[in-house]
Write an enzyme that holds these catalytic residues in place. Structure first.
Site, PDB file in Angstrom:
ATOM      1  N   GLU A   1      -6.197  11.328   2.319  1.00  8.56           N
ATOM      2  CA  GLU A   1      -5.054  10.321   1.872  1.00  8.56           C
ATOM      3  C   GLU A   1      -3.966  10.950   2.563  1.00  8.56           C
ATOM      4  OE1 GLU A   1      -4.786   7.686   0.829  1.00  8.56           O
ATOM      5  OE2 GLU A   1      -6.200   7.020  -0.913  1.00  8.56           O
TER       6      GLU A   1
ATOM      7  N   GLU B   1      -5.134  -4.796 -10.550  1.00  6.11           N
ATOM      8  CA  GLU B   1      -5.847  -3.415 -10.954  1.00  6.11           C
ATOM      9  C   GLU B   1      -6.467  -3.326 -12.373  1.00  6.11           C
ATOM     10  OE1 GLU B   1      -5.305   0.191  -8.982  1.00  6.11           O
ATOM     11  OE2 GLU B   1      -5.041  -0.863  -7.188  1.00  6.11           O
TER      12      GLU B   1
ATOM     13  N   GLU C   1      -0.035   9.711   2.619  1.00  7.08           N
ATOM     14  CA  GLU C   1       0.663   8.424   2.135  1.00  7.08           C
ATOM     15  C   GLU C   1       2.341   8.864   1.896  1.00  7.08           C
ATOM     16  OE1 GLU C   1      -2.623   5.792  -0.017  1.00  7.08           O
ATOM     17  OE2 GLU C   1      -1.294   7.021  -1.127  1.00  7.08           O
TER      18      GLU C   1
ATOM     19  N   CYS D   1      -2.578   2.345  -8.314  1.00 12.08           N
ATOM     20  CA  CYS D   1      -1.909   2.658  -6.934  1.00 12.08           C
ATOM     21  C   CYS D   1      -2.317   1.648  -6.122  1.00 12.08           C
ATOM     22  CB  CYS D   1      -2.667   3.764  -6.569  1.00 12.08           C
ATOM     23  SG  CYS D   1      -2.642   5.407  -7.566  1.00 12.08           S
TER      24      CYS D   1
END
Length: 183
Positions: free
Chosen positions: A118, A88, A120, A68
């Site tokens: 969060e 990542e 988003e 992510c």
């Protein structure tokens, strides 16, 4: 050189409305911002899932999708995937291929056990790797495992508490489940 990482904020219409420092944006009152999620498969069709690093501000130690990240100012979601996923999971950018957006309009809001939010606008992508020898970034990933997509879908359905809330919600979408279980 400025090493401060910014996230792009969004207004109520889903349009960019400014920026915020990434290290300061996730609070109990997190503003809506742009991100992405990506599910990576290897040449056997297995799906990479990762356990978030214990040092992560939100959902530390939780199992989630492959990677992510947040969009940088002026960056498209596709560009963010191409930049951030290799970092990542620890591969070179040329080994991440077949990037495709499966859920372009996905968004979510979730609150962790400490009250950190969060929130988003988070298009969901699939991609493939041409080499599954990975060296994950320790600040992002505690551990990783390759799993059969159908087994992951079953596990998330059976024990959603063991996975990130965004992955649980994403896997409720038939389009994503189909993309992950077909070659």
């Amino acid at each position: 050189m400025n090493d401060v990482e910014l996230v792009v904020l969004a207004d109520e219409f889903g349009k960019p409305s400014g920026t915020a420092v990434k290290s300061e944006v996730h609070t109990t009152d997190t503003p809506l911002h742009f991100a992405f999620s990506c599910y990576v498969r290897n040449n056997k069709g297995d799906l990479l899932i990762t356990r978030r690093a214990l040092s992560k501000k939100t959902w530390p130690g939780v199992w989630t999708n492959s990677a992510c990240g947040h969009l940088m100012p002026g960056e498209t979601p596709e560009q963010a995937v191409a930049r951030r996923v290799p970092h990542e999971i620890g591969i070179s950018q040329d080994k991440l291929v077949n990037i495709a957006c499966v859920l372009p309009d996905f968004s979510y809001r979730a609150v962790d056990s400490r009250g950190i939010v969060e929130w988003e606008i988070c298009p969901v992508f699939t991609a493939a790797v041409t080499d599954d020898a990975l060296l994950p970034e320790a600040e992002e990933v505690d551990s990783l495992v390759w799993v059969e997509p159908s087994k992951l879908i079953h596990a998330v359905h059976s024990a959603p508490f063991a996975f990130s809330p965004w992955m649980v919600e994403q896997l409720q979408h038939e389009a994503l489940r189909t993309a992950l279980t077909t070659s």
